[in-house]
Design an enzyme around this catalytic site. Structure first.
Site, short mmCIF file in Angstrom:
data_model
loop_
_atom_site.label_atom_id
_atom_site.label_comp_id
_atom_site.label_asym_id
_atom_site.label_seq_id
_atom_site.Cartn_x
_atom_site.Cartn_y
_atom_site.Cartn_z
N HIS A 55 0.83 -1.20 0.00
CA HIS A 55 0.00 0.00 0.00
C HIS A 55 0.87 1.26 0.00
CE1 HIS A 55 -3.01 2.67 2.35
NE2 HIS A 55 -3.19 2.83 1.06
N GLU A 58 2.25 1.89 -3.34
CA GLU A 58 1.20 2.49 -4.20
C GLU A 58 1.16 4.01 -4.00
OE1 GLU A 58 -2.78 4.09 -3.44
OE2 GLU A 58 -3.00 1.95 -2.91
N HIS A 59 1.23 4.45 -2.74
CA HIS A 59 1.20 5.90 -2.47
C HIS A 59 2.45 6.60 -3.00
CE1 HIS A 59 -2.16 7.01 0.35
NE2 HIS A 59 -2.37 5.73 0.15
N GLU A 160 -5.07 7.60 6.51
CA GLU A 160 -6.05 6.72 5.88
C GLU A 160 -6.44 5.61 6.86
OE1 GLU A 160 -4.57 5.34 2.13
OE2 GLU A 160 -6.24 3.96 1.81
#
Ligand SMILES: [Zn+2]
Length: 1083
Positions: A55, A58-59, A160
């Site tokens: 994740h 991805e950022h 998040e």
């Protein structure tokens, strides 16, 4: 490519020499182009000691590439071309996508502003899709993982995760994961947080940037990537671009990730029961069976057969039976693949209070039903019904928006479907495969499941805590006595089972007439026609002339002031609505699975009834709905259940994400009428069955009926539906003089209001602010145009500054806001920082925006205009979108069906000076006439890192100040040199009540060490003081406050506040309604 009947796109699948597979889609009249890339690696591949790694990558990937090193280059480019981007990380794939204008000129352009320089010309010589693909491809060719963006993006990931912490969906999903086989990657914590991705690895001496790069290098490979590109260009052109831009991605020839040899549950996890305590007041029984991965069985999809029957809601079903016993409000069932190799079949039941008491019997009922399925061979006629509906749905599937299409298809491409079935593979059921159905059924066994019971008060004590979300739970073997009952139930003979359980009846709602009377028109009609208009009824109708599907949408408003005359009435209307829906569940389910559904919604102006889907059998459903409304029998058992469910619903609102809650208060504060949750909640306990029995006939007694019939319907159909409403309900007329008027409050120039509320959830750490600037009346065309253009220009800088740079929180929105006649611009942030601090940051952002506006080149300004106009003129994608547009203008009573065209006409002539004048008047925090109103939702729980620590020793306090200052300077793009800063602060007493020395020292650092110009230093110090005050109240200085903008007026008494303001006029029709009338002469 096998495709829907109305699909006019063309498709081509290619494979580059580096093994990257791409699907090219040519859509001649799309107004949006898009690209999506799915990489076959996700959180299942996270290192066990670094949860969230996939994740985080991805950022990070978005932040600069070798070719385009600027971190926000990609987003700036997209925003300038009416686009946006997004990405998500799943278990076994990471999906990146963007959308952008399909062409750099907008259709029916009237402006002829020439590009001003040669450079500008070359800039525009390629369509935006090319430039976007070029930037996009570089993420997979040469990303930089820029050191200085690392920390900020990890904070975004952290935020998040914090956003999800109080969400039961996330909590319960993770609980299931955390309690699964530790050898299966399903047990991972997939989001990650600052601790797992930053603090802990660093403490272990890990260089985190190297880890991110390492993950990328290990798992990202061209042969694992599926690309989908959709544009107006020819397939050949698209292919050429893809070959040019994506061939440089390195191919490492990696295998597809599979997890065949490991099961998500082993004997350690099976036969267990979990009791979990939710945040929301809810009661759920979840049953999970490990189930085969049916990816290769796409032609028969056996899991769908089982989910159709076990999840059925009609007569004979599990739900029908347990609902009649008063045990349940809903049930869902179906297979869910986890990854290649593993899946679950899950059954989820929403329990009533009684249902919770009887959950053991309920589990027995489920196994008895399964026993019935096992003794009945798979039925061909049931398969035929399902096959037929899957064909109808696929045949008439309408286009979905560009980025939705590309993103979804790039994920589908990871599967093994034949390439000409990429569209139809998941949709169509083709083969009856009884053996496969039986094999699936064989997994639904007593020795092959685990269950979870979710309730806030049962069993009442929980002895364990899930490590990532803190969910309290118990975890034990299912007691032998219950297990024995379940084993017996699983072998139940027809004599042992309730006779109420049986297979469903034949479905009468499956549409058979699917003809569409297609008459091509030169130009689709932009508004519905008014075909009946008298004291009782107004009927609007448009026969579809764009989409040619055998579908329709019929919306009906039953206008009555009674529906929300008081919170008491509003709550009664909601119970009534719940009872009608409840009574219709069994009946309407058959329609629902045949693509025909209804809705019943109470609101401030009455009640909305709507029916939508295949129009063939629509009248049957509408009639049944109206009769149920008219003849409702208020059953006391059901009344109790519905009331209790509603009560929980109201209470649960308080536990939603703060940013979901804030809109209710904003609307309430800005409108003359309307009720909030707590007002309705206060009434509910007092409402009796008798109240509802008396209330609803009164509600239906006197009404005005407004109908919109849109789709594959003739004029006669629309009039017939109207008659059906009238003749079934037989209301007295409600004269137009008694219709409620939609008014909003006028926030006067120069005002600065603040409405503050504490958030109820004690565990929530996030505050929320909605900062609204009132602009005026939404029907003022000039004003609308300026507001829309301003919002377009402010959008990217707002996100870049407040989210990316300052990392205030994951949720940062801005844009125009409209309700009734209210037109405003708002910024919404959910954050761990206090609302006061957020407010100061928004002020600062808005102040600095002037520089951006002033410095903006004419070319860039024109680009923004073009981008906005493109967005406004975007084509309608499907029938429901067009119905929605019509209906908004009808219920909004402005009948401004051509608003889009008017907006564009008013945006075209705007100049930069117009916008600066608009900014100076309405937006600039320095304006004496701007009208501001903010809502603050204040969290009770404050994260440990920023709390006041009165007992901390001076050294610790000094460190806190240093950290806060460094972060703050970082956010303001001022270099933070700890050594120099410490030298300046040496000898300054940070605990002193007189901050002058402290301010002086900081300012010296800024001007002398960091070489910041005086004026800017002054601004930074002012905001800095506010920030320090927010972060550490002990450091707060009274003097600093006076430097900020004027103090807001707090709204303490809402009624008094509303009473002090003037009301806007109600909406006025954009045209005289006569102009829409089209009453056919009756012969
Ligand atoms: Zn994310």
């Amino acid at each position: 490519m096998e495709r829907p009947a109305l699909d006019d796109r063309s498709y081509r699948v290619i494979r580059l020499p580096n093994q990257l597979e791409a699907l090219l889609i040519h859509d001649a009249d799309t107004d949006k182009a898009s690209g999506a890339l799915d990489v076959n690696v996700g959180s299942f591949s996270d290192a066990t000691d670094m949860p969230g790694l996939a994740h985080a990558v991805e950022h990070m990937l978005f932040m600069g590439t070798e070719k385009y090193p600027l971190e926000n280059e990609y987003n700036q480019y997209l925003t300038a071309h009416s686009g946006y981007s997004n990405a998500y990380t799943a278990s076994t794939s990471t999906n990146y996508y963007f959308e952008v204008a399909a062409s750099s000129t907008h259709h029916d352009s009237k402006s002829t502003t020439p590009a001003s320089t040669l450079e500008d010309l070359t800039l525009d010589s390629q369509p935006p899709l090319y430039g976007a693909l070029d930037r996009f491809a570089q993420f997979f060719v040469k990303p930089l993982f820029l050191e200085d963006t690392l920390d900020r993006e990890l904070r975004a990931v952290d935020s998040e995760n914090k956003k999800n912490l109080q969400s039961d969906n996330w909590r319960l999903h993770q609980l299931n994961k955390s309690l699964s086989n530790p050898e299966h990657p399903f047990c991972h914590f997939s989001t990650g947080n600052y601790e797992t991705l930053h603090d802990k690895p660093i403490a272990r001496g890990v260089k985190i940037r190297d880890e991110f790069i390492g993950f990328y290098q290990k798992h990202y490979s061209a042969n694992r990537m599926k690309l989908v590109v959709l544009g107006r260009e020819s397939l050949d052109q698209l292919q050429q671009w893809v070959e040019e831009l994506f061939s440089d991605i390195e191919d490492k020839n990696l295998p597809r990730n599979r997890w065949d040899d490991v099961a998500p549950y082993t004997s350690n996890e099976l036969g267990k029961q979990v009791f979990a305590k939710p945040v929301f007041d809810m009661r759920v029984l979840d049953i999970y069976f490990p189930y085969p991965d049916e990816e290769e069985l796409y032609e028969s999809q056996p899991g769908r057969y089982l989910s159709h029957l076990i999840g059925h809601e009609g007569p004979g079903s599990i739900l029908s039976y347990i609902k009649n016993k008063g045990w349940a409000n809903g049930l869902g069932a179906g297979p869910a693949p986890l990854c290649p190799g593993s899946a679950f079949f899950s059954i989820s039941v929403k329990l009533t209070e009684e249902g919770l008491k009887n959950y053991q019997t309920l589990v027995e009922v489920i196994f008895q039903y399964i026993a019935m399925l096992k003794e009945t061979p798979p039925q061909h006629w049931i398969f035929e019904e399902m096959k037929k509906m899957s064909e109808v749905d696929f045949r008439f599937r309408q286009k979905s928006p560009a980025s939705k299409t590309t993103s979804a298809l790039s994920a589908v491409m990871q599967k093994t479907y034949p390439r000409d079935c990429l569209l139809s593979g998941p949709a169509l059921i083709r083969k009856f495969n009884p053996d496969a159905i039986n094999r699936g059924l064989e997994c639904l066994r007593p020795d092959n499941f685990r269950m979870t019971i979710v309730s806030q008060d049962y069993p009442g004590a929980w002895d364990k805590k899930e490590q990532w979300y803190g969910t309290e739970y118990n975890y034990d073997n299912i007691p032998p006595s219950l297990m024995e009952r379940i084993h017996r139930a699983a072998k139940a003979t027809p004599a042992d089972r309730p006779t109420e359980l049986h297979l469903p009846h034949k479905n009468e709602f499956i549409p058979t007439r699917l003809e569409v009377d297609r008459k091509d028109v030169l130009e689709p009609l932009k508004h519905p026609k008014l075909i009946r208009n008298d004291e009782h009824v107004r009927t609007w109708w448009k026969k579809d002339d764009r989409f040619w599907v055998p579908k329709a949408n019929v919306h009906i408003t039953l206008r009555s002031p009674l529906a929300s005359i008081s919170p008491h009435a509003g709550a009664m209307a909601q119970i009534y609505q719940g009872l009608v829906q409840d009574a219709l569940v069994e009946y309407s389910y058959a329609a629902d699975i045949s693509g025909l559904e209804y809705q019943l919604i109470g609101h401030s102006l009455g009640m909305d009834v709507s029916v939508s889907g295949y129009n063939d059998k629509m009248a049957v459903l509408l009639e049944k709905l109206l009769i149920s409304m008219r003849d409702l029998e208020v059953d006391s058992g059901r009344f109790k259940i519905i009331k209790e469910r509603l009560l929980r619903g109201y209470k649960n609102v308080e536990f939603q994400q703060p940013y979901h809650q804030i809109g209710t208060y904003s609307r309430w504060i800005n409108n003359e009428k309307g009720w909030i949750n707590e007002q309705l909640l206060a009434e509910l306990p007092n409402i009796t069955e008798a109240d509802v029995r008396i209330f609803y006939p009164q509600l239906l007694h006197q009404l005005h009926i407004e109908v919109l019939a849109h789709g594959n319907l003739y004029r006669e159909d629309a009039l017939r539906y109207t008659d059906l409403v009238e003749s079934t309900l037989r209301p007295r007329k409600l004269p137009s003089s008694q219709w409620p008027i939609r008014r909003t409050l006028i926030i006067p120039p120069g005002s600065n209001y603040l409405y503050e509320r504490p958030l109820k959830d004690p565990a929530n750490v996030n505050h929320c602010i909605e900062y609204m600037l009132y602009l005026g009346n939404n029907q003022d065309r000039q004003l609308r145009a300026k507001a829309l253009l301003f919002a377009q220009i402010a959008d990217e800088p707002c996100f870049d500054q407040l989210r990316t740079k300052e990392q205030l929180g994951y949720v940062v929105f801005n844009g125009t806001t409209q309700h009734n006649t209210w037109l405003g611009y708002r910024v919404l942030i959910q954050s761990e920082k206090t609302p006061e601090y957020l407010e100061s940051r928004i002020d600062s952002f808005l102040t600095n925006l002037l520089v951006e506006l002033n410095d903006m080149s004419e070319h860039k300004f024109q680009k923004h205009k073009r981008s906005l106009i493109n967005k406004r003129l975007e084509r309608l994608k499907n029938l429901s979108q067009e119905t929605g547009r019509f209906w908004n203008h009808i219920v909004g009573e402005n009948f401004d069906f051509e608003q889009v065209t008017h907006d564009v006409d008013h945006i075209e002539p705007l100049t930069k000076n117009d916008l600066i004048a608009f900014y100076n008047k309405f937006i600039s925090p320095g304006s004496s006439v701007r009208a501001k109103i903010a809502v603050h939702l204040v969290a009770q729980s404050v994260p440990a890192a920023v709390i006041e620590e009165p007992n901390a020793n001076p050294e610790a306090k000094f460190q806190l100040v240093m950290t806060a200052l460094s972060q703050f300077f970082d956010a303001n793009r001022v270099p933070a040199n700890p050594e120099q800063l410490a030298r300046r602060l040496k000898g300054v007493d940070v605990n002193s009540t007189d901050p002058a020395a402290f301010i002086g020292a900081v300012k010296l650092y800024l001007t002398e060490d960091a070489r910041v110009p005086d004026l800017q230093a002054q601004q930074i110090v002012e905001h800095g003081m506010l920030m320090m005050k927010a972060a550490m109240p002990a450091e707060g200085s009274e003097q600093a406050e006076s430097n900020a903008t004027t103090k807001p007026v707090r709204i303490e008494d809402v009624r008094a506040f509303k009473g002090s303001l003037q009301l806007s006029p109600g909406p006025r029709p954009a045209k005289n309604l006569v102009e829409f009338e089209d009453f056919e002469a009756k012969l």
